[in-house]
Scaffold this motif. Structure first.
Motif, PDB file in Angstrom:
ATOM      1  N   GLY A 438      96.307  23.875  93.805  1.00  0.00           N
ATOM      2  CA  GLY A 438      97.231  25.005  93.883  1.00  0.00           C
ATOM      3  C   GLY A 438      97.968  25.046  95.209  1.00  0.00           C
ATOM      4  N   GLY A 439      97.230  24.840  96.316  1.00  0.00           N
ATOM      5  CA  GLY A 439      97.857  24.857  97.622  1.00  0.00           C
ATOM      6  C   GLY A 439      98.862  23.734  97.810  1.00  0.00           C
ATOM      7  N   THR A 440      98.519  22.550  97.299  1.00  0.00           N
ATOM      8  CA  THR A 440      99.415  21.396  97.412  1.00  0.00           C
ATOM      9  C   THR A 440     100.710  21.635  96.653  1.00  0.00           C
ATOM     10  N   MET A 441     100.603  22.096  95.431  1.00  0.00           N
ATOM     11  CA  MET A 441     101.803  22.375  94.635  1.00  0.00           C
ATOM     12  C   MET A 441     102.628  23.486  95.267  1.00  0.00           C
ATOM     13  N   SER A 442     101.944  24.458  95.881  1.00  0.00           N
ATOM     14  CA  SER A 442     102.649  25.565  96.518  1.00  0.00           C
ATOM     15  C   SER A 442     103.480  25.079  97.701  1.00  0.00           C
ATOM     16  N   ASN A 443     102.866  24.254  98.567  1.00  0.00           N
ATOM     17  CA  ASN A 443     103.600  23.754  99.739  1.00  0.00           C
ATOM     18  C   ASN A 443     104.797  22.906  99.324  1.00  0.00           C
ATOM     19  N   PHE A 444     104.576  22.035  98.363  1.00  0.00           N
ATOM     20  CA  PHE A 444     105.639  21.111  97.966  1.00  0.00           C
ATOM     21  C   PHE A 444     106.767  21.827  97.220  1.00  0.00           C
ATOM     22  N   LEU A 445     106.404  22.535  96.143  1.00  0.00           N
ATOM     23  CA  LEU A 445     107.424  23.208  95.335  1.00  0.00           C
ATOM     24  C   LEU A 445     108.034  24.393  96.079  1.00  0.00           C
ATOM     25  N   GLY A 446     107.220  25.069  96.876  1.00  0.00           N
ATOM     26  CA  GLY A 446     107.733  26.212  97.629  1.00  0.00           C
ATOM     27  C   GLY A 446     108.782  25.803  98.643  1.00  0.00           C
ATOM     28  N   GLN A 447     108.538  24.668  99.339  1.00  0.00           N
ATOM     29  CA  GLN A 447     109.523  24.207 100.320  1.00  0.00           C
ATOM     30  C   GLN A 447     110.777  23.639  99.648  1.00  0.00           C
ATOM     31  N   LEU A 448     110.614  23.059  98.468  1.00  0.00           N
ATOM     32  CA  LEU A 448     111.805  22.629  97.722  1.00  0.00           C
ATOM     33  C   LEU A 448     112.642  23.837  97.311  1.00  0.00           C
TER      34      LEU A 448
END
Length: 517
Positions: A438-448
């Motif tokens: 969840g954290g990984t997807m959040s950092n990646f997709l959130g910054q995109l």
């Protein structure tokens, strides 16, 4: 069987030794990731590449953590060795960001983040296993709460040191920010020193099996209640020569003996009774498919999916950029302040959660209280995005409350669900993998989302997602407080492996205990 080891360097109390290790590991934690992001942006990296680099650690960890937990469960090696190696490798990998030059060495950053993800995956399971092995199920909650508290304190000190160093060594365009990562090396050194001072305890109890003896909070050895319950109807006392007092004479300290005295009386084994068979662990499928385990994994996944990117967005809103695109110097103390405020509040939430647990408050209301802070935090950041930094900084109080209750209840819940199965650490790894995903997807997709749609859109996505874990946990997770050792006993017994049991082997040296399945 009774198998307990308290051999360790120095004469610190076990509780203090674990607190010092947790303090060092808190300094080593991912609190400096935000500084790495600021430094890389200053070197010319765009937000997408920064998000990808920081996400690689989490992506690797989510693939490795379940396996790491299983290795920690099954190992015959001293778990303190695993913890020491994991700390050193994590620190070395995280510090390598200092050698990145300009917007070119992406491969170096990506590789070291992968290594860091692998090494850091062993830290949580090792520390939890050593705590459970030493203090048993009765004192696990209070000692783990103390460990978590000092981990937060370590994170605060780390952020303060990193912020001060980065601010005063800022230089031109922020190239001096890299020197704040020297804090990571200092943290690893402290961890290596104090891990040696922790007892190893009962290796089997450390993986979630029922044990016979454990240390109390004062370092005295005592019988574990669950062992006495199993012996009901028979002789449930241990002979005094085994190292455990069983008299009621106050002069002989009742049923306890200090770990220090035990060390002096027997260098190899403190207590050992032979048994014909090893305890058998529950099957992986029975533990992984438990509905409560699935709910905990999904809840943690969606919470971290909604939450992880919020601090990055907050930092970008508060800090701003110079004309050349590099982060302003004022961003450094603001980011450090955000981390300090959150970690300080987490410390307070940990103390409050521990005391409420002692008073009989269940896991469910405390966990839900932590989850409810996230949508409030996201909404306030959106409303206050154009106000002064003080308003934005204050939202970190909610982050601290949420992270504090969540972080405290996580090991409690896993211990409740897995006690007696022999799969404590593998489930700690499984749940941590879910949270990491969840954290990984959040950092990646959130910054995109920030890069293409802006900060508000990214925060609105987090706000929407934050309601999913609240609904999941409220509707589908039963209360587990007071149920440790009583959940799913029939299913656990039915799922025992049918393979022949391994035999206990007497310890042949200070570093060998039993052959484990």
């Amino acid at each position: 069987s009774i198998m307990f080891r308290t051999d360790h360097a120095g004469r610190l109390s076990p509780k203090l030794a674990f607190a010092l290790v947790s303090f060092a590991l808190g300094e080593l934690g991912d609190g400096l990731n935000i500084f790495q992001g600021i430094y890389l942006v200053g070197l010319g990296w765009d937000e997408g590449n920064v998000g990808a680099a920081l996400s690689l650690m989490g992506l690797t960890a989510l693939l490795v953590q379940t396996v790491a937990g299983d290795i920690v469960d099954r190992t015959t090696l001293d778990r303190r060795i695993f913890l020491t190696l994991a700390s050193v490798i994590t620190a070395a990998s995280a510090s390598s960001v200092m050698f990145v030059q300009g917007n070119s060495q992406h491969v170096l950053m990506y590789l070291t983040k992968i290594i860091e993800g692998i090494a850091s995956s062993f830290i949580g399971p090792c520390l939890a296993a050593l705590t459970l092995a030493s203090f048993g199920p009765e004192h696990f909650d209070s000692i783990m709460a103390n460990n978590i508290l000092w981990g937060h304190v370590g994170s605060v000190i780390s952020a303060v040191l990193a912020g001060v160093v980065a601010y005063y060594s800022y230089g031109e365009a922020g190239e001096g920010v890299k020197y704040c990562f020297l804090v990571i090396g200092l943290s690893a050194l402290i961890a290596v020193i104090f891990v040696r001072m922790c007892p190893e305890g009962d290796p089997l109890m450390g993986r979630g099996f029922k044990g016979a003896v454990a240390l109390d909070e004062h370092g005295h050895l005592e019988k574990v209640a669950s062992y006495e319950e199993e012996q009901e109807g028979g002789d449930n006392t241990l002979p005094p020569e085994d190292g455990l007092s069983t008299t009621n004479d106050a002069a002989t300290s009742s049923k306890s003996l200090t770990a220090e005295a035990l060390d002096e009386s027997n260098e190899e084994l403190i207590l050992q009774k032979q048994s014909s068979t090893m305890p058998e662990a529950a099957s992986y499928w029975s533990v992984f498919s438990d509905p409560k385990t699935c709910v905990l994994c999904l809840t943690g996944f969606f919470f971290h999916f909604a939450n992880a990117n919020v601090l990055l967005v907050l930092g970008e809103l508060m800090g701003g950029d110079n004309d050349d695109g590099s982060p302003k110097r004022s961003a450094i103390p603001l980011i450090a302040g955000a981390i300090i405020l959150a970690q300080g509040t987490m410390s307070a939430a940990t103390i409050a959660g521990d005391r409420l647990t002692d008073k009989g408050v269940g896991r469910k209301p405390l966990f839900l209280a932590g989850l409810l802070t996230l949508p409030i935090r996201c909404a306030l950041i959106i409303l206050w995005r154009d106000k002064s930094e003080g308003y934005l900084l204050s939202t970190q109080i909610l982050d601290g409350l949420g992270g504090g209750f969540f972080g405290l209840m996580h090991p409690y819940l896993v211990a409740d669900l897995t006690f007696g199965t022999g799969r404590f650490n593998v489930v700690m790894g499984l749940t941590a993998s879910s949270f990491g995903l969840g954290g990984t997807m959040s950092n990646f997709l959130g910054q995109l989302a920030v890069q293409y749609f802006g900060h508000v859109t990214s925060l609105l996505c987090s706000l929407t997602l934050s309601f999913i874990p609240i609904i999941l946990f409220a509707l589908f997770m039963p209360e587990t407080y007071g149920q440790r050792g009583h959940l799913e006993e029939v299913n656990i017994k039915a799922s025992r492996s049918q393979s022949p049991s391994a035999k206990f082997k007497p310890a042949e040296s200070d570093n060998q205990y039993v052959q484990m399945t």
